[in-house]
Design an enzyme around this catalytic site. Sequence first.
Site, PDB file in Angstrom:
ATOM      1  N   LYS A  11      -8.915  -0.044   4.650  1.00  0.00           N
ATOM      2  CA  LYS A  11      -7.547  -0.493   4.327  1.00  0.00           C
ATOM      3  C   LYS A  11      -6.699  -0.496   5.589  1.00  0.00           C
ATOM      4  CE  LYS A  11      -5.329   3.630   4.832  1.00  0.00           C
ATOM      5  NZ  LYS A  11      -4.423   3.929   5.922  1.00  0.00           N
ATOM      6  N   PRO A  95     -14.237   2.558  11.095  1.00  0.00           N
ATOM      7  CA  PRO A  95     -14.087   3.579  12.136  1.00  0.00           C
ATOM      8  C   PRO A  95     -13.738   4.951  11.549  1.00  0.00           C
ATOM      9  CG  PRO A  95     -12.768   1.639  12.653  1.00  0.00           C
ATOM     10  CD  PRO A  95     -13.345   1.411  11.296  1.00  0.00           C
ATOM     11  N   GLY A  99      -7.541   5.747  10.881  1.00  0.00           N
ATOM     12  CA  GLY A  99      -6.363   5.274  10.142  1.00  0.00           C
ATOM     13  C   GLY A  99      -6.687   4.117   9.221  1.00  0.00           C
ATOM     14  N   MET A 100      -7.994   3.960   8.881  1.00  0.00           N
ATOM     15  CA  MET A 100      -8.418   2.872   8.003  1.00  0.00           C
ATOM     16  C   MET A 100      -9.088   3.399   6.729  1.00  0.00           C
ATOM     17  SD  MET A 100      -9.622   0.008  10.751  1.00  0.00           S
ATOM     18  CE  MET A 100      -9.478  -1.315   9.553  1.00  0.00           C
ATOM     19  N   ALA A 101      -8.953   4.689   6.498  1.00  0.00           N
ATOM     20  CA  ALA A 101      -9.413   5.325   5.255  1.00  0.00           C
ATOM     21  C   ALA A 101     -10.916   5.201   5.015  1.00  0.00           C
ATOM     22  CB  ALA A 101      -8.617   4.800   4.053  1.00  0.00           C
ATOM     23  N   GLY A 102     -11.696   5.358   6.066  1.00  0.00           N
ATOM     24  CA  GLY A 102     -13.157   5.276   5.932  1.00  0.00           C
ATOM     25  C   GLY A 102     -13.710   6.387   5.050  1.00  0.00           C
ATOM     26  N   ASP A 137      -5.611   8.462  -0.355  1.00  0.00           N
ATOM     27  CA  ASP A 137      -6.009   7.065  -0.177  1.00  0.00           C
ATOM     28  C   ASP A 137      -7.207   6.661  -1.040  1.00  0.00           C
ATOM     29  OD1 ASP A 137      -4.075   6.790   1.774  1.00  0.00           O
ATOM     30  OD2 ASP A 137      -5.466   7.065   3.450  1.00  0.00           O
TER      31      ASP A 137
HETATM   32  O1  C5P Z   1      -4.639  13.225   0.886  1.00  0.00           O
HETATM   33  P1  C5P Z   1      -5.452  13.408   2.117  1.00  0.00           P
HETATM   34  O2  C5P Z   1      -6.372  14.592   2.030  1.00  0.00           O
HETATM   35  O3  C5P Z   1      -6.160  12.186   2.574  1.00  0.00           O
HETATM   36  O4  C5P Z   1      -4.392  13.743   3.266  1.00  0.00           O
HETATM   37  C1  C5P Z   1      -4.804  14.218   4.523  1.00  0.00           C
HETATM   38  C2  C5P Z   1      -3.628  14.918   5.179  1.00  0.00           C
HETATM   39  O5  C5P Z   1      -2.608  13.972   5.522  1.00  0.00           O
HETATM   40  C3  C5P Z   1      -2.905  15.927   4.294  1.00  0.00           C
HETATM   41  O6  C5P Z   1      -3.512  17.201   4.379  1.00  0.00           O
HETATM   42  C4  C5P Z   1      -1.518  15.940   4.873  1.00  0.00           C
HETATM   43  O7  C5P Z   1      -1.461  16.714   6.044  1.00  0.00           O
HETATM   44  C5  C5P Z   1      -1.334  14.482   5.304  1.00  0.00           C
HETATM   45  N1  C5P Z   1      -0.635  13.684   4.275  1.00  0.00           N
HETATM   46  C6  C5P Z   1       0.705  13.911   4.035  1.00  0.00           C
HETATM   47  N2  C5P Z   1       1.356  13.166   3.084  1.00  0.00           N
HETATM   48  C7  C5P Z   1       0.709  12.211   2.391  1.00  0.00           C
HETATM   49  C8  C5P Z   1      -0.658  11.945   2.640  1.00  0.00           C
HETATM   50  C9  C5P Z   1      -1.297  12.711   3.587  1.00  0.00           C
HETATM   51  O8  C5P Z   1       1.322  14.788   4.666  1.00  0.00           O
HETATM   52  N3  C5P Z   1       1.370  11.500   1.494  1.00  0.00           N
END
Ligand code: C5P
Length: 297
Positions: A11, A95, A99-102, A137
């Site tokens: 994404k 990657p 920053g592409m949610a792999g 994501d």
């Molecule tokens: O949800 P996910 O585990 O992918 O998020 C990774 C990290 O990104 C979280 O631990 C948090 O530090 C940060 N994050 C955030 N706010 C969001 C999504 C992600 O602070 N809405």
Amino acid sequence: MKSVFVSAPAKVNLALRVGARRPDGYHDLDTVFEAVDIFDDLQADLAPDLRLEISGLGENLPVDESNLVIKAAHLLQKATNTQQGAHIKVHKRIPVAGGMAGGSADAAAALLALNTLWDLELPDSRLAELAGELGSDVPFALLGGIARGTSRGEQLVSIKPGTLHGWVFLTSATGLSTPEVFHCFDEMFPAAGDPFATTQLCQALTGSDLSAIAQEMVNDLAAPAAALRADIADICAELAEFPGKTILSGSGPTIAIFCAAEAAESLAQEMQEKFPSRTAIAAIGPVTGAHIRRVEK
Ligand code: C5P
């Protein structure tokens, strides 16, 4: 032996508006996701135990409990009280930490594949709930297309796109930690309130005027990511003279250039020559979310 084959897309965020840190540590977002045609492939074979192998870009990733694919499998086992196992192979093209949610794509692929492999018959709505427990994501990786995401990014509303878009992604061999970028955001913007709304972008996306879409593209994580990685600021400064719209993808370090779908391939070649320290990948979007490609009995 039964096997299920699934692909899940990367994404890019056309907008990523970030609000204040919440008591649970996450940030309220107003974001617009687009799924693009860079896919990770996952194969799940029925087996007595749980095992993961990774090939392609993620060869050095952990394959233990810390991997989102294994977390997805455990969550599904717990939610449905099944003891079944699987040998899972993931071939990565998205990657890692880019920053592409792999990682999220792989988790979504695992949920979808194991739901079929283990004959669980969970509806999409339940898979989406479990996806939200795995990461902010992951629900979008299941849904695909274009969607507005609020709360942590997991509350989704689909947007019907007016046209196809082209992208050139300038990916980096070195990733960037998402929590670190959000932490840096907190330091830079201690007074952040509610995130800015993405209403105008959502409206523009239903049409085919690329410049109207480009005008509304924005990423609140661009400044903190550039503060952590000098190469982001350098590349974006060079691209400022370029007529196309450039945006950081998610929390970076991938830089995304938005263009017409038919221009992506030649622009990628041009960008590869201009930025040899990066890998330029052409893509189009929106594309479908995680989907089953084949089932073998
Ligand atoms: O949800 P996910 O585990 O992918 O998020 C990774 C990290 O990104 C979280 O631990 C948090 O530090 C940060 N994050 C955030 N706010 C969001 C999504 C992600 O602070 N809405």
